[in-house]
Design a protein around this motif. Structure first.
Motif, PDB file in Angstrom:
ATOM      1  N   PHE A   1      10.126   4.742   6.146  1.00  0.00           N
ATOM      2  CA  PHE A   1      10.559   3.178   5.860  1.00  0.00           C
ATOM      3  C   PHE A   1       9.581   2.346   6.313  1.00  0.00           C
ATOM      4  N   ARG A   2       8.532   2.640   6.260  1.00  0.00           N
ATOM      5  CA  ARG A   2       7.466   1.741   6.516  1.00  0.00           C
ATOM      6  C   ARG A   2       7.352   0.580   5.661  1.00  0.00           C
ATOM      7  N   ARG A   3       7.143   0.944   4.367  1.00  0.00           N
ATOM      8  CA  ARG A   3       7.086  -0.247   3.586  1.00  0.00           C
ATOM      9  C   ARG A   3       8.068  -1.478   3.576  1.00  0.00           C
ATOM     10  N   PRO A   4       9.414  -1.187   3.358  1.00  0.00           N
ATOM     11  CA  PRO A   4      10.360  -2.148   3.326  1.00  0.00           C
ATOM     12  C   PRO A   4      10.100  -2.780   4.922  1.00  0.00           C
ATOM     13  N   PHE A   5       9.977  -2.066   6.000  1.00  0.00           N
ATOM     14  CA  PHE A   5       9.861  -2.654   7.003  1.00  0.00           C
ATOM     15  C   PHE A   5       8.611  -3.818   7.143  1.00  0.00           C
TER      16      PHE A   5
ATOM     17  N   THR B   1       0.825  -1.284  -0.009  1.00  0.00           N
ATOM     18  CA  THR B   1      -0.006  -0.014  -0.053  1.00  0.00           C
ATOM     19  C   THR B   1       1.073   1.305  -0.127  1.00  0.00           C
ATOM     20  N   ALA B   2       0.668   1.831  -1.035  1.00  0.00           N
ATOM     21  CA  ALA B   2       1.622   3.148  -1.273  1.00  0.00           C
ATOM     22  C   ALA B   2       1.159   4.368  -0.296  1.00  0.00           C
ATOM     23  N   ASN B   3       0.014   4.684  -0.467  1.00  0.00           N
ATOM     24  CA  ASN B   3      -0.587   5.839   0.141  1.00  0.00           C
ATOM     25  C   ASN B   3      -1.145   5.245   1.619  1.00  0.00           C
ATOM     26  N   HIS B   4      -0.378   5.037   2.546  1.00  0.00           N
ATOM     27  CA  HIS B   4      -0.738   4.758   3.836  1.00  0.00           C
ATOM     28  C   HIS B   4      -0.206   5.630   4.959  1.00  0.00           C
ATOM     29  N   SER B   5      -1.199   6.500   5.750  1.00  0.00           N
ATOM     30  CA  SER B   5      -0.693   7.098   6.571  1.00  0.00           C
ATOM     31  C   SER B   5      -0.789   6.546   8.136  1.00  0.00           C
ATOM     32  N   LEU B   6      -0.014   6.774   8.949  1.00  0.00           N
ATOM     33  CA  LEU B   6      -0.041   6.308  10.171  1.00  0.00           C
ATOM     34  C   LEU B   6      -0.972   6.938  11.034  1.00  0.00           C
ATOM     35  N   GLN B   7      -1.991   6.094  11.562  1.00  0.00           N
ATOM     36  CA  GLN B   7      -2.902   7.018  12.445  1.00  0.00           C
ATOM     37  C   GLN B   7      -2.382   6.965  13.958  1.00  0.00           C
TER      38      GLN B   7
END
Length: 215
Positions: free
Chosen positions: A190-194, A103-109
């Motif tokens: 760096f959320r996506r590779p993590f 998911t590319a457009n993902h905001s941390l809530q």
């Protein structure tokens, strides 16, 4: 405990600690609440909240561990079912991590906290983990990978104690890190590779437990 005992169960203990570390370090309700508390109420409140989460984790760890002991004594079929449940939950965690990584457009809530006292912070963290249905499943999955039907009670106690030390390091560490804006922004970047790496680790653990033989 003797040296022979530690050497015999060291591989299983390392597996348990690895899976548990990945599980508690991955993003979830507790992590988000610690982040929100650290940013809105400061480091002290976040640390108190973290210790409440750790206490809840200890409760579920004891329930899961002694549930394994009861299952082993009662029925091998029940013991196998518990291991399968842990493996399937690990697959669920892998799927969720991979979906998040794609998911590319993902905001941390971030959940903003309105905690005033350290006591209320602790109680809020405790209630969060006691009422989180995923908390016992994480412990079940962790113990499923590293245990077999011959694991003695001292090994279970040692595993719980070491896992709780890991939980303290991780959650209190998050409380310190997330009290600085730089750390939270780094995680978001760096959320996506993590998440992709977490998916691989969870998937590998799930395959291990679902393909292992129960003697």
């Amino acid at each position: 405990m003797t040296n022979d005992f530690l050497i015999l169960y060291l591989p299983s203990l390392l597996v348990i600690l690895t899976i548990f570390t990945v599980g508690v370090a991955s993003p979830g309700p507790a992590t988000l609440m610690i982040l929100g508390t650290a940013m809105s109420c400061g480091r002290s409140s976040a640390v108190a909240l973290s210790l409440g989460v750790v206490t809840g984790s200890l409760f579920w760890g004891c329930v899961a561990a002694f549930g394994f002991v009861a299952a082993i004594k009662a029925s091998m079929s029940l013991f196998t079912a518990m291991k399968l449940a842990g493996g399937l939950y690990l697959f669920y965690l892998a799927f969720r991590s991979w979906r998040s990584a794609l998911t590319a457009n993902h905001s941390l809530q971030v959940q903003s906290a309105t905690i005033v006292s350290l006591r209320r912070s602790y109680v809020r963290g405790l209630l969060l983990h006691l009422t989180n249905p995923k908390a016992p499943l994480v412990w079940l999955a962790t113990l499923s990978v590293g245990l077999d039907d011959t694991a003695p009670l001292p090994f279970l106690v040692l595993a719980i104690v070491l896992c709780e030390l890991v939980a303290i390091i991780v959650f209190v560490g998050y409380a310190f890190l997330f009290s600085t804006p730089t750390a939270s922004q780094f995680y978001i970047s760096f959320r996506r590779p993590f998440d992709a790496a977490l998916g691989l680790l969870f998937g590998a653990a799930a395959i291990k437990i679902l393909t292992s033989r129960v003697n």
